[in-house]
Design a protein around this motif. Structure first.
Motif, PDB file in Angstrom:
ATOM      1  N   TRP A  19      28.281  36.719  36.597  1.00 20.83           N
ATOM      2  CA  TRP A  19      27.419  35.742  37.074  1.00 20.83           C
ATOM      3  C   TRP A  19      26.100  35.540  36.374  1.00 20.83           C
ATOM      4  O   TRP A  19      25.565  34.660  36.058  1.00 20.83           O
ATOM      5  CB  TRP A  19      27.226  35.814  38.536  1.00 20.83           C
ATOM      6  N   PRO A  20      25.637  36.848  36.172  1.00 16.23           N
ATOM      7  CA  PRO A  20      24.007  36.725  35.355  1.00 16.23           C
ATOM      8  C   PRO A  20      24.220  35.805  34.232  1.00 16.23           C
ATOM      9  O   PRO A  20      23.349  35.067  33.726  1.00 16.23           O
ATOM     10  CB  PRO A  20      23.735  37.936  35.192  1.00 16.23           C
ATOM     11  N   SER A  21      25.230  36.165  33.264  1.00 15.81           N
ATOM     12  CA  SER A  21      25.550  35.330  32.044  1.00 15.81           C
ATOM     13  C   SER A  21      25.915  34.170  32.302  1.00 15.81           C
ATOM     14  O   SER A  21      25.711  33.152  31.418  1.00 15.81           O
ATOM     15  CB  SER A  21      26.356  36.388  31.096  1.00 15.81           C
ATOM     16  N   LEU A  22      26.554  33.825  33.360  1.00 13.74           N
ATOM     17  CA  LEU A  22      27.227  32.288  33.460  1.00 13.74           C
ATOM     18  C   LEU A  22      26.058  31.364  33.995  1.00 13.74           C
ATOM     19  O   LEU A  22      25.952  30.416  33.940  1.00 13.74           O
ATOM     20  CB  LEU A  22      28.382  32.419  34.448  1.00 13.74           C
ATOM     21  N   THR A  23      25.218  32.091  35.015  1.00 14.14           N
ATOM     22  CA  THR A  23      24.055  31.134  35.670  1.00 14.14           C
ATOM     23  C   THR A  23      22.880  31.359  34.984  1.00 14.14           C
ATOM     24  O   THR A  23      21.898  30.553  35.283  1.00 14.14           O
ATOM     25  CB  THR A  23      23.880  31.766  36.992  1.00 14.14           C
ATOM     26  N   GLY A  24      22.505  32.363  34.010  1.00 18.28           N
ATOM     27  CA  GLY A  24      21.246  32.607  33.328  1.00 18.28           C
ATOM     28  C   GLY A  24      20.256  33.266  34.460  1.00 18.28           C
ATOM     29  O   GLY A  24      19.243  33.058  34.172  1.00 18.28           O
ATOM     30  N   ARG A  25      20.806  33.592  35.574  1.00 16.83           N
ATOM     31  CA  ARG A  25      19.964  34.308  36.476  1.00 16.83           C
ATOM     32  C   ARG A  25      20.225  35.855  36.687  1.00 16.83           C
ATOM     33  O   ARG A  25      21.445  36.270  36.792  1.00 16.83           O
ATOM     34  CB  ARG A  25      19.883  33.450  37.779  1.00 16.83           C
ATOM     35  N   ALA A  26      19.176  36.569  37.385  1.00 16.81           N
ATOM     36  CA  ALA A  26      19.665  38.047  37.904  1.00 16.81           C
ATOM     37  C   ALA A  26      20.014  37.890  39.115  1.00 16.81           C
ATOM     38  O   ALA A  26      19.602  37.276  39.891  1.00 16.81           O
ATOM     39  CB  ALA A  26      18.296  39.017  37.502  1.00 16.81           C
ATOM     40  N   ALA A  27      20.864  39.158  39.687  1.00 17.69           N
ATOM     41  CA  ALA A  27      21.381  39.033  41.018  1.00 17.69           C
ATOM     42  C   ALA A  27      20.192  39.675  41.862  1.00 17.69           C
ATOM     43  O   ALA A  27      19.191  40.246  41.480  1.00 17.69           O
ATOM     44  CB  ALA A  27      22.342  40.183  41.214  1.00 17.69           C
ATOM     45  N   PRO A  28      19.790  38.664  42.908  1.00 18.53           N
ATOM     46  CA  PRO A  28      18.561  38.889  43.754  1.00 18.53           C
ATOM     47  C   PRO A  28      18.702  40.326  44.383  1.00 18.53           C
ATOM     48  O   PRO A  28      17.927  40.734  44.647  1.00 18.53           O
ATOM     49  CB  PRO A  28      18.463  37.727  44.578  1.00 18.53           C
ATOM     50  N   SER A  29      19.959  40.711  44.877  1.00 19.68           N
ATOM     51  CA  SER A  29      20.018  42.011  45.417  1.00 19.68           C
ATOM     52  C   SER A  29      21.393  42.674  45.381  1.00 19.68           C
ATOM     53  O   SER A  29      22.449  42.100  45.640  1.00 19.68           O
ATOM     54  CB  SER A  29      19.869  41.698  47.115  1.00 19.68           C
ATOM     55  N   ASN A  44      26.458  35.689  48.374  1.00 17.56           N
ATOM     56  CA  ASN A  44      25.967  36.725  47.303  1.00 17.56           C
ATOM     57  C   ASN A  44      25.909  35.721  46.055  1.00 17.56           C
ATOM     58  O   ASN A  44      25.064  35.885  45.329  1.00 17.56           O
ATOM     59  CB  ASN A  44      26.898  37.892  47.088  1.00 17.56           C
ATOM     60  N   LEU A  45      26.991  35.178  45.991  1.00 14.33           N
ATOM     61  CA  LEU A  45      27.332  34.030  44.782  1.00 14.33           C
ATOM     62  C   LEU A  45      26.029  33.309  44.781  1.00 14.33           C
ATOM     63  O   LEU A  45      25.378  32.902  43.676  1.00 14.33           O
ATOM     64  CB  LEU A  45      28.675  33.653  44.423  1.00 14.33           C
ATOM     65  N   LEU A  46      26.189  32.663  45.897  1.00 14.96           N
ATOM     66  CA  LEU A  46      25.201  31.476  46.047  1.00 14.96           C
ATOM     67  C   LEU A  46      23.454  31.796  45.842  1.00 14.96           C
ATOM     68  O   LEU A  46      22.856  31.147  45.393  1.00 14.96           O
ATOM     69  CB  LEU A  46      25.276  30.644  47.406  1.00 14.96           C
ATOM     70  N   GLN A  47      23.388  33.004  46.214  1.00 16.29           N
ATOM     71  CA  GLN A  47      21.996  33.459  46.205  1.00 16.29           C
ATOM     72  C   GLN A  47      21.480  33.675  44.781  1.00 16.29           C
ATOM     73  O   GLN A  47      20.489  33.785  44.560  1.00 16.29           O
ATOM     74  CB  GLN A  47      22.153  35.093  46.860  1.00 16.29           C
ATOM     75  N   PHE A  48      22.498  33.704  43.714  1.00 13.37           N
ATOM     76  CA  PHE A  48      22.044  33.644  42.406  1.00 13.37           C
ATOM     77  C   PHE A  48      21.187  32.552  42.216  1.00 13.37           C
ATOM     78  O   PHE A  48      20.311  32.456  41.237  1.00 13.37           O
ATOM     79  CB  PHE A  48      23.202  33.807  41.527  1.00 13.37           C
ATOM     80  N   ALA A  49      21.283  31.474  42.868  1.00  4.63           N
ATOM     81  CA  ALA A  49      20.384  30.261  42.855  1.00  4.63           C
ATOM     82  C   ALA A  49      18.965  30.549  42.894  1.00  4.63           C
ATOM     83  O   ALA A  49      18.018  30.047  42.193  1.00  4.63           O
ATOM     84  CB  ALA A  49      20.807  29.477  43.728  1.00  4.63           C
ATOM     85  N   ILE A  50      18.542  31.550  43.780  1.00  4.50           N
ATOM     86  CA  ILE A  50      17.141  32.022  43.916  1.00  4.50           C
ATOM     87  C   ILE A  50      16.870  33.271  43.245  1.00  4.50           C
ATOM     88  O   ILE A  50      15.540  33.683  43.011  1.00  4.50           O
ATOM     89  CB  ILE A  50      16.827  32.159  45.426  1.00  4.50           C
ATOM     90  N   GLY A  51      17.815  33.753  42.227  1.00  6.11           N
ATOM     91  CA  GLY A  51      17.323  34.890  41.392  1.00  6.11           C
ATOM     92  C   GLY A  51      16.377  34.518  40.343  1.00  6.11           C
ATOM     93  O   GLY A  51      16.153  33.379  39.983  1.00  6.11           O
ATOM     94  N   ARG A  52      15.716  35.563  39.699  1.00  8.92           N
ATOM     95  CA  ARG A  52      14.992  35.164  38.627  1.00  8.92           C
ATOM     96  C   ARG A  52      15.548  34.883  37.536  1.00  8.92           C
ATOM     97  O   ARG A  52      16.753  35.347  37.131  1.00  8.92           O
ATOM     98  CB  ARG A  52      13.696  36.248  38.432  1.00  8.92           C
TER      99      ARG A  52
END
Lengths: 180, 541, 48
Positions: B387-397, B468-476
């Motif tokens: 997910w980090p590489s697919l969304t360009g965002r880090a996991a928030p938790s 948890n996957l949806l939360q990536f939207a708020i990851g940095r």
């Protein structure tokens, strides 16, 4: 690197040999159960036409249920049909070799008898046959265990295992649950 | 974003939405079967629900995840653009259209035949056509994977195909072989009957054709998990892959041995002889070899990681592993559940011993442990890793990810351990309700309720996964994705041609399939058994 | 130590631990199978 790739592959192949040894032990135990204890799958390639089995032959209504032959062989014939067994109650003697024969006029069914190794699919087009010896007396459940349509949950029979002294065939060699 | 990444995200999301819906249905089914009163219950709702649960889990979640993961691997492991992305999208839309067609048919109550069909029961033709479209979409994927590997080999003569791609293509080749059985059954028997062109079906033949597909399909679902074990887990744990060569050999063994073994699903059927049943049981026993090789190879890879992190002694390296990383944790839990599930499977495949458990809850417990415990938990971990590489965002938790994985593990054990026990007591499968007034069945009640609690824990875990996957939207935002692929202790410089392609192995599969399935299929044309009349389930009385 | 030397060091012990773990698990599996075979399956008697 001091540890060469060959050493790694060797360790893997040794482990593969152990694995094959383990499953071979299991296969040997299964062969032993098959030959010494006569526990084998109920294979029986015996075609029967599901469309006509109720009209003539061994699965007509008069022949269903438990019968003792002149030689003393005990055979129970049962038809599995959406969504019942005919008959719904079967009497069998304990500690004696018995044969269960099943056929269906419609769709796939299957049976098990709780607490025993009795288990077979009942496939339209074939007679299913199981030989067994029941060692405990009492009422056992024999449900249909394969999905056969919306009424599947209500499809089950009772198997009454009685001591040899209480197993009394009538003049035609018939034994039924109602007779008692 | 590249095509492959967009494709991967689209496929994963379709799979995970199907998974979430199927999870809710599964819990409701367990509630219905328990002694507690349940709402919405009729025979039709129950068996439509079972059909939807099986179809969504076994055909939709898996096929879409395998395809999405394959596109990701083809682009990242080969480090080149995906060939013919337009075809990949065609496959996606085909499979999605098929899924929707099948699902609408099921929920309209016209396909209560369960995902394993059971002809001569016949559902609405739209159910089967929907599934054929899903398979057709996956065939496009298979061809694209084979082409991608071929193009890479053309551009890199003599170099070993990266293991992740080699394994992905092994799965694609295996899936082409696997789907032949069910496709023949659907095209020549079931769909003509559903269209009213045929009034009778040779049931022995249809069951044997389906058995061809029924075991290998599980390996199709499972191989992404194994790809993660071999090519991602050693990296996540901070170690090296113990042996790249053995990895290749393992995937080749899966290709060969997952196919000629399907008769072990028909051990209790009358229409196959004990000789062929025993032959295929023996071949089934050999399927355990690649699995046990994997346990050893991945164990050794983790041991490298644990010792590099300061672990000592025979078992000290286990505690030294970075269990706080979700992929490592998921692997540990997956192996534990694989051990339980493998134990159940050993009993199932054991020839005469199958009579003790066939069509009881024991079998349900076994395949839920393998499917949920080894396949799906690794799908979770793969999603968390990509997910980090697919969304360009880090996991928030990461803590929320770990909690989700632990809940899945606990729920799976609480659900399936009672099922094993009930199966040995004789609790049979595929019924909506039990007569708890019967003294034998009454004693099962408490255990059925315990397993329902396990199901509820699984539901919580599944919903937490989606959250948890949806939360990536708020990851940095994080634009430097970490390297996911592991290096081997001895990175392969050159491998034998046999371990760099599949030509030889396809010949071997053909030979084994002729040996194992030739006569068992041909016999139906020799003895020509009487057919069974078609029983439609899609016509309201 | 460089990473390569570190790897060299641990490879002197690997795969002893993995072998022990795998053997332990497979041993338990085998014992479990034989327990079911001897205590449940064989006592339930003949079928064929």
């Amino acid at each position: 690197m001091a540890i060469g790739e060959e050493a790694i592959v060797r360790s893997e192949l040794r482990w593969a040999a152990v694995s094959i040894g383990v499953v071979s032990l299991i296969m040997l135990a299964l062969i032993y159960a098959g030959i010494v204890h006569h526990i084998n799958p109920p294979s029986n390639i015996e075609p029967i036409d599901p469309k006509t089995l109720h009209l003539s032959g061994e699965f007509t209504e008069a022949n269903l249920g438990t019968r003792v032959s002149a030689e003393g062989q005990v055979t129970s014939r049962i038809v599995a049909t959406q969504f019942t067994f005919q008959p719904r109650c079967i009497v069998l003697p304990a500690n004696q070799r018995v044969t269960l024969r099943f056929a269906t006029p419609d769709v796939i069914h299957g049976i098990l008898v709780t607490g025993t190794n009795v288990n077979t699919m009942i496939v339209p087009g074939y007679v299913s046959q199981v030989h067994t010896v029941f060692t405990r007396t009492g009422e056992l459940l024999m449900p249909c265990h394969e999905y056969c349509g919306l009424g599947h949950s209500e499809m089950f029979a009772t198997l009454r295992v009685v001591p040899a002294s209480e197993f009394k065939p009538d003049a035609q060699g018939r034994v039924s649950c109602d007779a008692r | 974003m590249t095509h492959a990444r967009r494709l991967a995200l689209a496929h994963f999301w379709i799979g995970f939405i199907a998974f979430a819906i199927a999870l809710v249905l599964g819990v409701w089914q367990m509630w219905v079967r328990s002694p507690l009163p349940a709402p919405f219950l009729t025979a039709s709702t129950y068996f439509s629900s079972v059909t939807a649960h099986g179809t969504a889990m076994a055909y939709v979640l898996t096929t879409f995840t395998v395809m999405g993961f394959g596109y990701y691997v083809a682009e990242t492991a080969l480090a080149r653009a995906l060939p013919a992305p337009r075809w990949a999208w065609t496959g996606f839309w085909l499979a999605l259209a098929g899924t929707l067609m099948a699902v609408v048919t099921i929920f309209s109550g016209r396909a209560a035949v369960l995902f394993t069909f059971y002809p001569p029961l016949i559902a609405s033709v739209f159910y089967y056509i929907g599934l054929v479209l899903v398979v057709a979409g996956s065939w496009i994927w298979c061809v694209l994977m084979i082409v991608a590997m071929g193009q890479w080999k053309g551009a890199n003569p003599g170099r070993p195909v990266p293991l992740a791609m080699f394994a992905t293509v092994a799965n694609a080749v295996m899936w082409l072989w696997t789907t032949v059985g069910v496709t023949l059954e659907l095209l020549f028997q079931v769909i003509p009957a559903a269209l009213g062109l045929k009034a009778q079906i040779d049931v022995g033949l249809s069951r044997t054709l389906f058995s061809w597909t029924l075991h290998a399909v599980v390996y199709f679902w499972l191989i992404p998990s194994y790809i993660a074990f071999y090519t991602m887990v050693p990296q996540a744990a901070g170690g090296r892959l113990y042996s790249d060569t053995m990895g290749r050999l393992t995937f080749v063994l899966f290709l060969i041995y997952s196919l000629p073994v399907g008769l072990h699903h028909l051990l209790m059927d009358p229409h196959q002889s004990n000789a062929f049943k025993f032959l295929q049981v023996a071949l089934t026993a050999l399927v355990s070899v690649p699995t046990l090789l994997t346990v050893f190879t991945i164990g050794a890879s983790l041991e490298i990681a644990g010792r590099l992190r300061g672990g000592r002694g025979l078992f000290g390296w286990i505690g030294a592993l970075p269990w706080e990383r979700p992929l490592v944790l998921a692997t540990g839990l997956a192996f534990l559940m694989l051990a339980f599930g493998g134990f159940g499977g050993l009993v199932n495949m054991s020839y005469g011993m199958n009579a003790m458990v066939h069509n009881t809850s024991w079998v349900t417990a076994h395949f839920h442990l393998i499917f949920g415990g080894t396949v799906v938990i690794m799908y979770f971990a793969i999603a968390y890793t990509l997910w980090p590489s697919l969304t360009g965002r880090a996991a928030p938790s990461l803590a929320a990810q770990r909690l989700q994985l632990w809940l899945w593990f606990i729920g799976m054990l609480v659900m399936t351990l009672p099922w094993h026990y009930l199966g040995l007591l004789g609790q049979w499968r595929r019924v909506a309700t039990f007569n708890y007034a019967d003294p034998i069945i009454a004693a099962w009640g408490p255990w059925v309720i315990v397993s329902l609690v396990g199901g509820l824990i699984l539901l919580v875990s599944g919903l937490l996964f989606v959250r948890n996957l949806l939360q990536f939207a708020i990851g940095r935002a994080s634009h430097v994705p970490a390297e996911v692929y592991a290096t081997a202790v001895h990175p392969p410089l050159r491998v034998p041609a046999a371990l760099n392609g599949f030509r030889l192995w396809n010949v071997l599969v053909l030979v084994l399939m002729l040996l194992a399935y030739g006569y068992p299929l041909a016999q139906f044309f020799i003895i020509d058994p009487p057919g069974a009349l078609v029983h439609r389930v899609d016509q309201r009385r | 130590m460089t990473p390569e030397e570190e790897l060299e060091r641990v490879m002197r012990d690997v795969p002893r631990g993995a072998l022990a773990l795998a053997a332990l698990s497979v041993g338990l599996l085998l014992v479990g199978w034989f327990l079911v075979y001897l205590l449940v399956f064989l006592p339930r008697g003949m079928v064929s």
